[in-house]
Design a protein around this motif. Structure first.
Motif, PDB file in Angstrom:
ATOM      1  N   VAL A 179       7.501   5.438 -15.219  1.00 37.40           N
ATOM      2  CA  VAL A 179       6.062   5.806 -14.753  1.00 37.40           C
ATOM      3  C   VAL A 179       5.440   4.531 -14.728  1.00 37.40           C
ATOM      4  O   VAL A 179       5.503   3.404 -15.532  1.00 37.40           O
ATOM      5  CB  VAL A 179       5.430   6.465 -15.835  1.00 37.40           C
ATOM      6  CG1 VAL A 179       3.812   6.772 -15.511  1.00 37.40           C
ATOM      7  CG2 VAL A 179       5.990   8.059 -15.913  1.00 37.40           C
ATOM      8  N   LEU A 180       4.416   4.190 -13.659  1.00 36.45           N
ATOM      9  CA  LEU A 180       3.683   3.253 -13.644  1.00 36.45           C
ATOM     10  C   LEU A 180       2.507   4.026 -13.239  1.00 36.45           C
ATOM     11  O   LEU A 180       2.174   4.623 -12.479  1.00 36.45           O
ATOM     12  CB  LEU A 180       3.644   2.232 -12.533  1.00 36.45           C
ATOM     13  CG  LEU A 180       2.790   1.042 -12.609  1.00 36.45           C
ATOM     14  CD1 LEU A 180       3.470  -0.208 -12.154  1.00 36.45           C
ATOM     15  CD2 LEU A 180       1.735   1.318 -11.640  1.00 36.45           C
ATOM     16  N   ALA A 181       1.073   3.639 -14.335  1.00 37.51           N
ATOM     17  CA  ALA A 181      -0.186   4.144 -14.168  1.00 37.51           C
ATOM     18  C   ALA A 181      -1.021   2.873 -14.047  1.00 37.51           C
ATOM     19  O   ALA A 181      -1.128   1.992 -14.935  1.00 37.51           O
ATOM     20  CB  ALA A 181      -0.497   5.195 -15.160  1.00 37.51           C
ATOM     21  N   LEU A 182      -2.293   3.149 -13.264  1.00 36.77           N
ATOM     22  CA  LEU A 182      -3.267   2.250 -13.203  1.00 36.77           C
ATOM     23  C   LEU A 182      -4.448   2.593 -14.050  1.00 36.77           C
ATOM     24  O   LEU A 182      -5.072   3.821 -13.584  1.00 36.77           O
ATOM     25  CB  LEU A 182      -3.787   1.917 -11.777  1.00 36.77           C
ATOM     26  CG  LEU A 182      -2.691   1.011 -11.051  1.00 36.77           C
ATOM     27  CD1 LEU A 182      -3.065   0.459  -9.620  1.00 36.77           C
ATOM     28  CD2 LEU A 182      -1.965   0.026 -11.839  1.00 36.77           C
ATOM     29  N   ARG A 183      -5.235   1.954 -14.951  1.00 44.54           N
ATOM     30  CA  ARG A 183      -6.251   2.649 -15.452  1.00 44.54           C
ATOM     31  C   ARG A 183      -7.432   2.409 -14.895  1.00 44.54           C
ATOM     32  O   ARG A 183      -8.248   3.299 -15.146  1.00 44.54           O
ATOM     33  CB  ARG A 183      -6.270   1.844 -16.894  1.00 44.54           C
ATOM     34  CG  ARG A 183      -4.955   1.920 -17.869  1.00 44.54           C
ATOM     35  CD  ARG A 183      -5.376   1.400 -19.065  1.00 44.54           C
ATOM     36  NE  ARG A 183      -4.174   1.075 -19.973  1.00 44.54           N
ATOM     37  CZ  ARG A 183      -3.709   2.006 -20.854  1.00 44.54           C
ATOM     38  NH1 ARG A 183      -4.235   3.349 -20.684  1.00 44.54           N
ATOM     39  NH2 ARG A 183      -2.624   1.836 -21.332  1.00 44.54           N
ATOM     40  N   GLN A 184      -7.711   1.449 -13.962  1.00 47.06           N
ATOM     41  CA  GLN A 184      -8.856   1.210 -13.112  1.00 47.06           C
ATOM     42  C   GLN A 184      -8.152   0.872 -11.676  1.00 47.06           C
ATOM     43  O   GLN A 184      -7.062   0.578 -11.587  1.00 47.06           O
ATOM     44  CB  GLN A 184      -9.844   0.264 -13.594  1.00 47.06           C
ATOM     45  CG  GLN A 184     -10.112   0.426 -15.036  1.00 47.06           C
ATOM     46  CD  GLN A 184     -11.309   1.368 -15.093  1.00 47.06           C
ATOM     47  OE1 GLN A 184     -12.013   1.467 -14.124  1.00 47.06           O
ATOM     48  NE2 GLN A 184     -11.527   1.736 -16.402  1.00 47.06           N
ATOM     49  N   LEU A 185      -9.064   1.129 -10.706  1.00 43.93           N
ATOM     50  CA  LEU A 185      -8.605   0.772  -9.337  1.00 43.93           C
ATOM     51  C   LEU A 185      -9.820  -0.418  -8.895  1.00 43.93           C
ATOM     52  O   LEU A 185     -10.135  -0.146  -7.666  1.00 43.93           O
ATOM     53  CB  LEU A 185      -8.742   2.074  -8.197  1.00 43.93           C
ATOM     54  CG  LEU A 185      -7.724   2.961  -8.755  1.00 43.93           C
ATOM     55  CD1 LEU A 185      -7.956   4.235  -7.661  1.00 43.93           C
ATOM     56  CD2 LEU A 185      -6.328   2.155  -8.385  1.00 43.93           C
ATOM     57  N   ARG A 186      -9.988  -1.133  -9.605  1.00 45.60           N
ATOM     58  CA  ARG A 186     -10.937  -2.351  -9.294  1.00 45.60           C
ATOM     59  C   ARG A 186     -10.199  -3.277  -8.268  1.00 45.60           C
ATOM     60  O   ARG A 186      -8.909  -3.441  -8.296  1.00 45.60           O
ATOM     61  CB  ARG A 186     -11.396  -3.145 -10.613  1.00 45.60           C
ATOM     62  CG  ARG A 186     -12.020  -2.507 -11.702  1.00 45.60           C
ATOM     63  CD  ARG A 186     -12.204  -3.041 -12.931  1.00 45.60           C
ATOM     64  NE  ARG A 186     -13.120  -2.384 -13.887  1.00 45.60           N
ATOM     65  CZ  ARG A 186     -13.209  -2.601 -15.088  1.00 45.60           C
ATOM     66  NH1 ARG A 186     -12.394  -3.641 -15.468  1.00 45.60           N
ATOM     67  NH2 ARG A 186     -13.936  -1.747 -15.744  1.00 45.60           N
ATOM     68  N   VAL A 187     -10.929  -3.829  -7.538  1.00 45.41           N
ATOM     69  CA  VAL A 187     -10.139  -4.425  -6.422  1.00 45.41           C
ATOM     70  C   VAL A 187      -9.444  -5.708  -7.029  1.00 45.41           C
ATOM     71  O   VAL A 187      -8.234  -6.003  -6.402  1.00 45.41           O
ATOM     72  CB  VAL A 187     -11.446  -5.141  -5.451  1.00 45.41           C
ATOM     73  CG1 VAL A 187     -10.696  -6.088  -4.402  1.00 45.41           C
ATOM     74  CG2 VAL A 187     -12.352  -4.167  -4.746  1.00 45.41           C
ATOM     75  N   ALA A 188      -9.753  -6.602  -7.751  1.00 46.58           N
ATOM     76  CA  ALA A 188      -8.878  -7.651  -8.374  1.00 46.58           C
ATOM     77  C   ALA A 188      -7.694  -7.281  -8.888  1.00 46.58           C
ATOM     78  O   ALA A 188      -6.638  -7.898  -8.733  1.00 46.58           O
ATOM     79  CB  ALA A 188      -9.894  -8.581  -9.192  1.00 46.58           C
ATOM     80  N   SER A 189      -8.028  -6.408  -9.981  1.00 45.86           N
ATOM     81  CA  SER A 189      -6.753  -5.957 -10.564  1.00 45.86           C
ATOM     82  C   SER A 189      -5.737  -5.137  -9.713  1.00 45.86           C
ATOM     83  O   SER A 189      -4.615  -5.288 -10.044  1.00 45.86           O
ATOM     84  CB  SER A 189      -7.082  -5.288 -11.880  1.00 45.86           C
ATOM     85  OG  SER A 189      -7.749  -4.029 -11.616  1.00 45.86           O
ATOM     86  N   THR A 190      -6.293  -4.356  -8.890  1.00 48.13           N
ATOM     87  CA  THR A 190      -5.403  -3.554  -8.065  1.00 48.13           C
ATOM     88  C   THR A 190      -4.606  -4.473  -7.155  1.00 48.13           C
ATOM     89  O   THR A 190      -3.363  -4.231  -6.909  1.00 48.13           O
ATOM     90  CB  THR A 190      -6.123  -2.402  -7.338  1.00 48.13           C
ATOM     91  OG1 THR A 190      -6.905  -1.606  -8.136  1.00 48.13           O
ATOM     92  CG2 THR A 190      -5.008  -1.421  -6.739  1.00 48.13           C
ATOM     93  N   THR A 191      -5.351  -5.498  -6.459  1.00 49.71           N
ATOM     94  CA  THR A 191      -4.464  -6.358  -5.732  1.00 49.71           C
ATOM     95  C   THR A 191      -3.797  -7.173  -6.210  1.00 49.71           C
ATOM     96  O   THR A 191      -2.487  -7.313  -6.003  1.00 49.71           O
ATOM     97  CB  THR A 191      -5.755  -7.342  -5.255  1.00 49.71           C
ATOM     98  OG1 THR A 191      -6.729  -6.658  -4.306  1.00 49.71           O
ATOM     99  CG2 THR A 191      -5.148  -8.308  -4.200  1.00 49.71           C
ATOM    100  N   ARG A 192      -3.937  -7.510  -7.736  1.00 51.57           N
ATOM    101  CA  ARG A 192      -2.801  -8.287  -8.467  1.00 51.57           C
ATOM    102  C   ARG A 192      -1.657  -7.461  -8.530  1.00 51.57           C
ATOM    103  O   ARG A 192      -0.441  -7.906  -8.697  1.00 51.57           O
ATOM    104  CB  ARG A 192      -3.463  -8.896  -9.450  1.00 51.57           C
ATOM    105  CG  ARG A 192      -2.576  -9.790 -10.506  1.00 51.57           C
ATOM    106  CD  ARG A 192      -3.273 -10.361 -11.692  1.00 51.57           C
ATOM    107  NE  ARG A 192      -3.828  -9.564 -12.946  1.00 51.57           N
ATOM    108  CZ  ARG A 192      -5.401  -9.237 -12.554  1.00 51.57           C
ATOM    109  NH1 ARG A 192      -6.153  -9.804 -11.921  1.00 51.57           N
ATOM    110  NH2 ARG A 192      -5.647  -8.287 -13.252  1.00 51.57           N
TER     111      ARG A 192
END
Length: 316
Positions: A241-254
């Motif tokens: 599983v991979l989950a993202l806690r936020q979909l902020r531009v900087a962290s999601t792009t990274r």
């Protein structure tokens, strides 16, 4: 050996002539019956019927959606008892997959070539040599999947792509990229993560924005490039599983950039990763897009995932 070939006549990379070539090649090795799908879900019915008739092998010619339906047909069948078969996987027909779709993630994850002629040749060699492997599957509620599932953003992207294809667009990496950007910036409530992940005996993980589940690696391909959120996922283990806690531009792009590196290892404060997981449940306080093996299945507020080890024999 008795075999059934389940053909999706709308498969994107094959023609009637190429299907005829494949049928002749298979008939040189097995006693073959050919059955064509006529609607969504029909491959599941055809595979279940083949298993209950006691055939030894089911071959698919189509994309990942056709494979998923055939696998679900096999896994829900009640085949005749084989006295020499020790496991459920031995009771069921073996599965062989000739790649005929646009991406063919499952076939390529098994090590088959991307193009159908080379894939068919490798399968014929496997039949002659008796070469096969046993793989595990994933299950989401009552439906099985072979390589991936998604809850949230990636499933919503697939929905956009399917809508575009119904309007006559061709499935290409560029179409997926455009659909991803539109969904991310225009279609997602990125500021209010709604998903919670629950595991038996573990604290719940809340406020997740999107979740990717893998039964093998890679998750998918962008042309020839592997995209690998969970590179350690394997047919021989539980679910990753991979989950993202936020979909902020900087962290999601990274994080997405980390997917695309030669040695992917996504990490960071906004990333939750689980490896070799037997069971978990995803819940959301609002409906989320949901997909299995690249097919959009609507919206859900709750899905229970389980790993099904040593489920199926595949020729490769």
């Amino acid at each position: 050996m008795r075999a059934v070939l389940v053909v999706n006549p709308k498969a994107t990379t094959t023609s009637e002539r190429s299907r005829d070539v494949l049928v002749r090649a298979l008939r040189s090795e097995v006693d073959l019956s050919v059955r064509y799908t006529r609607r969504r879900g029909h491959a599941m019915v055809l595979a279940r019927e083949a298993a209950e008739e006691g055939v030894d092998l089911v071959v698919t010619l189509g994309g990942d959606g056709t494979v998923n339906e055939v696998v679900n047909g096999l896994m829900t069948a009640e085949p005749p008892v084989r006295p020499d078969a020790g496991t459920r996987a031995d009771q069921l027909p073996a599965l062989a997959t000739v790649p005929g779709g646009s991406t063919n993630v499952f076939a390529r994850a098994l090590g088959l070539p991307r193009e159908w002629p080379e894939g068919a040749s490798m399968i014929l060699e496997g039949l002659r040599l008796g070469r096969h492997r046993i793989i595990g599957l994933g299950r989401a509620d009552d439906r099985y999947f072979t390589f991936c599932a998604g809850f949230g953003l990636d499933a919503a992207v697939i929905h956009r792509v399917e809508q575009a294809r119904r309007r006559g667009r061709v499935s290409t990496p560029a179409l997926y990229l455009r659909s991803t950007m539109k969904q991310y910036f225009l279609g997602s409530d990125r500021r209010h993560p709604a998903i919670t992940l629950e595991r038996p005996g573990e604290p719940a993980e809340g406020e997740l924005a999107t979740v990717i589940i893998q039964n093998t690696a890679p998750w998918t391909y962008l042309g020839d490039r592997e995209i690998n959120p969970n590179p350690a996922a394997s047919f021989d283990l539980g679910l990753d599983v991979l989950a993202l806690r936020q979909l902020r531009v900087a962290s999601t792009t990274r994080t997405v950039t980390q997917f695309l590196t030669g040695s992917p290892d996504p990490r960071g404060r906004q990333v939750l990763r689980l490896h070799d997981t037997a069971e978990f449940t995803l819940l959301s306080n609002r409906p989320q897009a949901f997909q299995l093996d690249g097919d959009y299945l609507g919206e859900r507020e709750k899905v229970r995932f389980t790993s099904v080890p040593a489920a199926l024999r595949v020729i490769c």
